[in-house]
Design a protein around this motif. Structure first.
Motif, PDB file in Angstrom:
ATOM      1  N   GLN A 144     -11.786  24.493 -28.036  1.00 47.79           N
ATOM      2  CA  GLN A 144     -11.445  25.886 -27.737  1.00 47.79           C
ATOM      3  C   GLN A 144     -12.661  26.602 -27.133  1.00 47.79           C
ATOM      4  O   GLN A 144     -12.548  27.285 -26.113  1.00 47.79           O
ATOM      5  CB  GLN A 144     -10.998  26.594 -29.013  1.00 47.79           C
ATOM      6  CG  GLN A 144     -10.633  28.057 -28.810  1.00 47.79           C
ATOM      7  CD  GLN A 144     -10.228  28.721 -30.119  1.00 47.79           C
ATOM      8  OE1 GLN A 144     -10.748  28.403 -31.190  1.00 47.79           O
ATOM      9  NE2 GLN A 144      -9.275  29.636 -30.028  1.00 47.79           N
ATOM     10  N   ARG A 145     -13.813  26.426 -27.765  1.00 47.86           N
ATOM     11  CA  ARG A 145     -15.037  27.063 -27.270  1.00 47.86           C
ATOM     12  C   ARG A 145     -15.405  26.542 -25.887  1.00 47.86           C
ATOM     13  O   ARG A 145     -15.691  27.314 -24.968  1.00 47.86           O
ATOM     14  CB  ARG A 145     -16.189  26.828 -28.258  1.00 47.86           C
ATOM     15  CG  ARG A 145     -17.514  27.466 -27.818  1.00 47.86           C
ATOM     16  CD  ARG A 145     -18.642  27.192 -28.795  1.00 47.86           C
ATOM     17  NE  ARG A 145     -18.828  25.796 -29.120  1.00 47.86           N
ATOM     18  CZ  ARG A 145     -19.438  24.913 -28.330  1.00 47.86           C
ATOM     19  NH1 ARG A 145     -19.910  25.262 -27.155  1.00 47.86           N
ATOM     20  NH2 ARG A 145     -19.572  23.653 -28.711  1.00 47.86           N
ATOM     21  N   LEU A 146     -15.394  25.211 -25.716  1.00 44.40           N
ATOM     22  CA  LEU A 146     -15.753  24.622 -24.424  1.00 44.40           C
ATOM     23  C   LEU A 146     -14.800  25.074 -23.322  1.00 44.40           C
ATOM     24  O   LEU A 146     -15.231  25.367 -22.200  1.00 44.40           O
ATOM     25  CB  LEU A 146     -15.764  23.093 -24.521  1.00 44.40           C
ATOM     26  CG  LEU A 146     -16.866  22.495 -25.391  1.00 44.40           C
ATOM     27  CD1 LEU A 146     -16.636  20.997 -25.588  1.00 44.40           C
ATOM     28  CD2 LEU A 146     -18.238  22.773 -24.801  1.00 44.40           C
ATOM     29  N   TYR A 147     -13.518  25.154 -23.634  1.00 47.24           N
ATOM     30  CA  TYR A 147     -12.539  25.601 -22.645  1.00 47.24           C
ATOM     31  C   TYR A 147     -12.793  27.062 -22.266  1.00 47.24           C
ATOM     32  O   TYR A 147     -12.808  27.412 -21.083  1.00 47.24           O
ATOM     33  CB  TYR A 147     -11.121  25.432 -23.196  1.00 47.24           C
ATOM     34  CG  TYR A 147     -10.064  25.876 -22.220  1.00 47.24           C
ATOM     35  CD1 TYR A 147      -9.662  25.046 -21.182  1.00 47.24           C
ATOM     36  CD2 TYR A 147      -9.478  27.137 -22.327  1.00 47.24           C
ATOM     37  CE1 TYR A 147      -8.693  25.455 -20.269  1.00 47.24           C
ATOM     38  CE2 TYR A 147      -8.512  27.550 -21.424  1.00 47.24           C
ATOM     39  CZ  TYR A 147      -8.130  26.708 -20.394  1.00 47.24           C
ATOM     40  OH  TYR A 147      -7.182  27.122 -19.492  1.00 47.24           O
ATOM     41  N   ASN A 148     -13.015  27.904 -23.271  1.00 46.14           N
ATOM     42  CA  ASN A 148     -13.263  29.324 -23.008  1.00 46.14           C
ATOM     43  C   ASN A 148     -14.536  29.549 -22.198  1.00 46.14           C
ATOM     44  O   ASN A 148     -14.618  30.492 -21.410  1.00 46.14           O
ATOM     45  CB  ASN A 148     -13.315  30.113 -24.311  1.00 46.14           C
ATOM     46  CG  ASN A 148     -11.959  30.207 -24.983  1.00 46.14           C
ATOM     47  OD1 ASN A 148     -10.924  30.019 -24.354  1.00 46.14           O
ATOM     48  ND2 ASN A 148     -11.960  30.476 -26.274  1.00 46.14           N
ATOM     49  N   GLU A 149     -15.520  28.673 -22.389  1.00 45.09           N
ATOM     50  CA  GLU A 149     -16.785  28.773 -21.650  1.00 45.09           C
ATOM     51  C   GLU A 149     -16.732  28.013 -20.324  1.00 45.09           C
ATOM     52  O   GLU A 149     -17.724  27.925 -19.622  1.00 45.09           O
ATOM     53  CB  GLU A 149     -17.937  28.240 -22.512  1.00 45.09           C
ATOM     54  CG  GLU A 149     -18.200  29.084 -23.747  1.00 45.09           C
ATOM     55  CD  GLU A 149     -19.198  28.450 -24.702  1.00 45.09           C
ATOM     56  OE1 GLU A 149     -19.650  27.292 -24.460  1.00 45.09           O
ATOM     57  OE2 GLU A 149     -19.515  29.099 -25.714  1.00 45.09           O
TER      58      GLU A 149
END
Length: 163
Positions: A110-115
């Motif tokens: 989720q974090r990697l996708y959002n970033e």
């Protein structure tokens, strides 16, 4: 959005690299969190009984769905919803010893996708996801194939799912 991620997994025979599949939730079904990534076993490529996966994965999916069938395009994830009891945590991450690791991977994705830290693979369709998860090749440094390791992981969850 579907994603593949390589993880180091500890088995009784040692640590091996295994590819897992996750999908990004729209948050519309079963109290799933919008934007969180949830694990899947694969993607159904045709209507009806489970025939598109390995013999063992077909068996597990047949025994963890209501009627042993699925519709084309269904994200095969039923095993990750098993063993719902008073200690149930976040649905969709397998309420087994793998819960913490799967949830951590989901939050990390989720974090990697959002970033925007990911590689977009335009050829990643249902058939390709299923093919990668059931490769009969060994990753560099592994003693077992991707399929063997993935099936052992699913078996571990399935054994806890049933009881």
């Amino acid at each position: 959005m579907i994603g593949l991620i390589d993880v180091d997994m500890e088995f009784h025979y040692g640590i091996e690299r295994v590819t897992l599949a996750f999908y990004r939730s729209s948050g519309t079904n079963n109290n799933k969190v919008k934007g969180l990534w949830y694990p899947i076993v694969g993607i159904k490529t045709k209507e009806g009984e489970f025939t598109e996966f390995s013999e063992y994965i077909n068996y597990v999916l047949s025994n963890t769905t209501l009627d042993g069938t699925g519709v084309k395009g269904w994200l095969a994830k039923s095993i990750f919803f098993g063993k719902q009891d008073e200690n149930w945590k976040t649905p969709g991450f397998s309420n087994t010893k793998h819960y913490e690791s799967l949830y951590y991977i989901g939050k990390t994705l989720q974090r990697l996708y959002n970033e925007k830290h990911y590689e977009l693979i335009k050829s990643l369709n249902a058939m390709e996801v299923n093919r990668v998860l059931s490769l009969t090749e060994r990753y560099n440094g592994n003693n077992h194939t991707q399929r063997e390791n993935f099936e052992r992981f699913i078996e571990d969850i399935f054994l806890e799912f049933k009881y």
